[in-house]
Design a protein around this motif. Structure first.
Motif, PDB file in Angstrom:
ATOM      1  N   GLY A   5       0.840  -1.150  -0.260  1.00 64.14           N
ATOM      2  CA  GLY A   5       0.127  -0.059  -0.060  1.00 64.14           C
ATOM      3  C   GLY A   5       0.816   1.030   0.206  1.00 64.14           C
ATOM      4  O   GLY A   5       2.189   1.262  -0.257  1.00 64.14           O
ATOM      5  N   TYR A   6       0.301   2.426   0.140  1.00 69.66           N
ATOM      6  CA  TYR A   6       0.974   3.477   0.240  1.00 69.66           C
ATOM      7  C   TYR A   6       0.637   4.193   1.560  1.00 69.66           C
ATOM      8  O   TYR A   6      -0.344   4.149   2.234  1.00 69.66           O
ATOM      9  CB  TYR A   6       0.598   4.564  -0.861  1.00 69.66           C
ATOM     10  CG  TYR A   6       0.943   4.247  -2.272  1.00 69.66           C
ATOM     11  CD1 TYR A   6       2.252   4.820  -2.807  1.00 69.66           C
ATOM     12  CD2 TYR A   6       0.320   3.269  -2.947  1.00 69.66           C
ATOM     13  CE1 TYR A   6       2.599   4.569  -3.803  1.00 69.66           C
ATOM     14  CE2 TYR A   6       0.982   2.928  -4.275  1.00 69.66           C
ATOM     15  CZ  TYR A   6       1.799   3.572  -4.644  1.00 69.66           C
ATOM     16  OH  TYR A   6       2.570   3.143  -6.051  1.00 69.66           O
ATOM     17  N   SER A   7       1.700   5.070   2.237  1.00 70.48           N
ATOM     18  CA  SER A   7       1.627   5.568   3.516  1.00 70.48           C
ATOM     19  C   SER A   7       1.132   7.098   3.370  1.00 70.48           C
ATOM     20  O   SER A   7       0.844   7.665   4.327  1.00 70.48           O
ATOM     21  CB  SER A   7       2.856   5.703   4.224  1.00 70.48           C
ATOM     22  OG  SER A   7       3.750   6.304   3.323  1.00 70.48           O
ATOM     23  N   PHE A   8       0.757   7.443   2.238  1.00 68.60           N
ATOM     24  CA  PHE A   8       0.202   9.040   1.893  1.00 68.60           C
ATOM     25  C   PHE A   8      -1.212   8.737   2.222  1.00 68.60           C
ATOM     26  O   PHE A   8      -2.093   8.022   1.777  1.00 68.60           O
ATOM     27  CB  PHE A   8       0.411   9.384   0.432  1.00 68.60           C
ATOM     28  CG  PHE A   8       0.056  10.570   0.175  1.00 68.60           C
ATOM     29  CD1 PHE A   8       0.590  11.648   0.583  1.00 68.60           C
ATOM     30  CD2 PHE A   8      -1.235  10.954  -0.432  1.00 68.60           C
ATOM     31  CE1 PHE A   8       0.441  13.336   0.325  1.00 68.60           C
ATOM     32  CE2 PHE A   8      -1.739  12.357  -0.793  1.00 68.60           C
ATOM     33  CZ  PHE A   8      -0.811  13.228  -0.471  1.00 68.60           C
ATOM     34  N   GLU A   9      -1.506   9.806   3.132  1.00 66.98           N
ATOM     35  CA  GLU A   9      -3.170   9.707   3.714  1.00 66.98           C
ATOM     36  C   GLU A   9      -3.685  11.099   2.822  1.00 66.98           C
ATOM     37  O   GLU A   9      -3.045  11.942   2.434  1.00 66.98           O
ATOM     38  CB  GLU A   9      -3.179  10.135   4.945  1.00 66.98           C
ATOM     39  CG  GLU A   9      -2.736   8.844   5.755  1.00 66.98           C
ATOM     40  CD  GLU A   9      -2.815   9.244   7.450  1.00 66.98           C
ATOM     41  OE1 GLU A   9      -3.216  10.118   7.822  1.00 66.98           O
ATOM     42  OE2 GLU A   9      -2.377   8.362   8.086  1.00 66.98           O
ATOM     43  N   GLY A  10      -4.802  10.950   2.496  1.00 65.33           N
ATOM     44  CA  GLY A  10      -5.768  11.929   1.660  1.00 65.33           C
ATOM     45  C   GLY A  10      -5.479  11.872   0.178  1.00 65.33           C
ATOM     46  O   GLY A  10      -5.511  12.828  -0.660  1.00 65.33           O
ATOM     47  N   TYR A  11      -5.268  10.717  -0.235  1.00 66.23           N
ATOM     48  CA  TYR A  11      -4.949  10.475  -1.677  1.00 66.23           C
ATOM     49  C   TYR A  11      -6.128  10.846  -2.375  1.00 66.23           C
ATOM     50  O   TYR A  11      -7.219   9.922  -2.275  1.00 66.23           O
ATOM     51  CB  TYR A  11      -4.400   9.310  -2.065  1.00 66.23           C
ATOM     52  CG  TYR A  11      -4.150   8.805  -3.604  1.00 66.23           C
ATOM     53  CD1 TYR A  11      -2.961   9.367  -4.114  1.00 66.23           C
ATOM     54  CD2 TYR A  11      -4.955   8.012  -4.137  1.00 66.23           C
ATOM     55  CE1 TYR A  11      -2.859   9.251  -5.469  1.00 66.23           C
ATOM     56  CE2 TYR A  11      -4.780   7.765  -5.379  1.00 66.23           C
ATOM     57  CZ  TYR A  11      -3.703   8.317  -6.211  1.00 66.23           C
ATOM     58  OH  TYR A  11      -3.519   8.037  -7.434  1.00 66.23           O
ATOM     59  N   ASP A  12      -6.161  11.582  -3.458  1.00 73.17           N
ATOM     60  CA  ASP A  12      -7.622  11.891  -4.338  1.00 73.17           C
ATOM     61  C   ASP A  12      -7.026  11.506  -5.787  1.00 73.17           C
ATOM     62  O   ASP A  12      -6.188  12.089  -6.420  1.00 73.17           O
ATOM     63  CB  ASP A  12      -7.706  13.503  -4.292  1.00 73.17           C
ATOM     64  CG  ASP A  12      -8.927  13.526  -5.000  1.00 73.17           C
ATOM     65  OD1 ASP A  12      -9.619  12.691  -5.522  1.00 73.17           O
ATOM     66  OD2 ASP A  12      -9.178  15.006  -5.218  1.00 73.17           O
ATOM     67  N   PRO A  13      -7.525  10.469  -6.197  1.00 69.32           N
ATOM     68  CA  PRO A  13      -7.209  10.138  -7.675  1.00 69.32           C
ATOM     69  C   PRO A  13      -7.351  11.181  -8.881  1.00 69.32           C
ATOM     70  O   PRO A  13      -6.482  10.722  -9.821  1.00 69.32           O
ATOM     71  CB  PRO A  13      -8.084   8.736  -7.860  1.00 69.32           C
ATOM     72  CG  PRO A  13      -8.596   8.394  -6.730  1.00 69.32           C
ATOM     73  CD  PRO A  13      -8.604   9.649  -5.788  1.00 69.32           C
ATOM     74  N   THR A  14      -8.083  11.960  -8.621  1.00 71.74           N
ATOM     75  CA  THR A  14      -8.295  13.043  -9.740  1.00 71.74           C
ATOM     76  C   THR A  14      -7.224  14.299  -9.517  1.00 71.74           C
ATOM     77  O   THR A  14      -6.898  14.780 -10.507  1.00 71.74           O
ATOM     78  CB  THR A  14      -9.620  13.539  -9.487  1.00 71.74           C
ATOM     79  OG1 THR A  14      -9.763  14.491  -8.273  1.00 71.74           O
ATOM     80  CG2 THR A  14     -10.644  12.593  -9.641  1.00 71.74           C
ATOM     81  N   ARG A  15      -6.467  14.363  -8.344  1.00 79.76           N
ATOM     82  CA  ARG A  15      -5.770  15.334  -8.220  1.00 79.76           C
ATOM     83  C   ARG A  15      -4.377  14.919  -7.861  1.00 79.76           C
ATOM     84  O   ARG A  15      -3.241  15.623  -8.183  1.00 79.76           O
ATOM     85  CB  ARG A  15      -6.016  16.182  -6.968  1.00 79.76           C
ATOM     86  CG  ARG A  15      -7.287  17.003  -7.264  1.00 79.76           C
ATOM     87  CD  ARG A  15      -7.703  17.939  -6.116  1.00 79.76           C
ATOM     88  NE  ARG A  15      -6.508  18.905  -5.629  1.00 79.76           N
ATOM     89  CZ  ARG A  15      -6.205  19.174  -4.574  1.00 79.76           C
ATOM     90  NH1 ARG A  15      -6.692  18.589  -3.535  1.00 79.76           N
ATOM     91  NH2 ARG A  15      -5.348  20.072  -4.352  1.00 79.76           N
TER      92      ARG A  15
END
Length: 152
Positions: A5-15
């Motif tokens: 997985g990824y540790s980045f929180e708040g990932y928005d696939p559009t941005r």
């Protein structure tokens, strides 16, 4: 290979766009210091910086792992090094990030790195045979690197 997985929180696939490098034989200490330095840069600026590191024109400032590290003449850099192998892997990762952004239809000139993280990976244990039936451990820690960029 496991499911990562990824540790980045708040990932928005559009941005956002992301890319990762898994289980690479690079120093996790060098990867951490490079990640800390390129966070907040544009992709082009980060690539130029990493090319300058490979050419030994710019030093990567070491903030945590800086014991016995010599000072450099770069402005704003006290302790620093030129981790060429790690910088080359980061350039490949930036290429992958740009390809992912192009696939999503994002503007490559407006990409800013908002997340850059390095983690320790698995430990490869090996042994070197020594005299008198003894052996010395030779361990190798692999590294995971994650990059997340946002179109500004």
């Amino acid at each position: 290979m496991g499911d990562f997985g990824y540790s980045f929180e708040g990932y928005d696939p559009t941005r956002h766009v992301r890319a990762s490098l898994r289980e690479k034989q690079i120093s996790h200490k060098h990867a951490r210091e490079i990640s800390l330095h390129i966070r907040g840069m544009t992709v082009e600026k980060a690539r130029d910086f990493l090319q300058a590191v490979i050419e030994k024109k710019r030093a990567v400032p070491f903030r945590r792992f800086k014991r016995q590290v010599g000072h450099r003449s770069d402005p704003g850099v006290m302790a620093g090094r030129y981790p060429e192998k790690s910088a080359a892997e980061f350039i490949k990762l930036l290429d992958n990030l740009e390809s992912n952004a192009e696939y999503k239809g994002m503007d490559l000139d407006r990409l800013t790195i908002v997340g850059a993280v390095a983690h320790k990976g698995i430990l490869i244990k090996r042994f070197i045979p020594r005299a008198m039936g003894r052996s010395t451990p030779k361990n190798n820690v692999l590294t995971h690197v994650e990059l997340v960029a946002r179109e500004a």
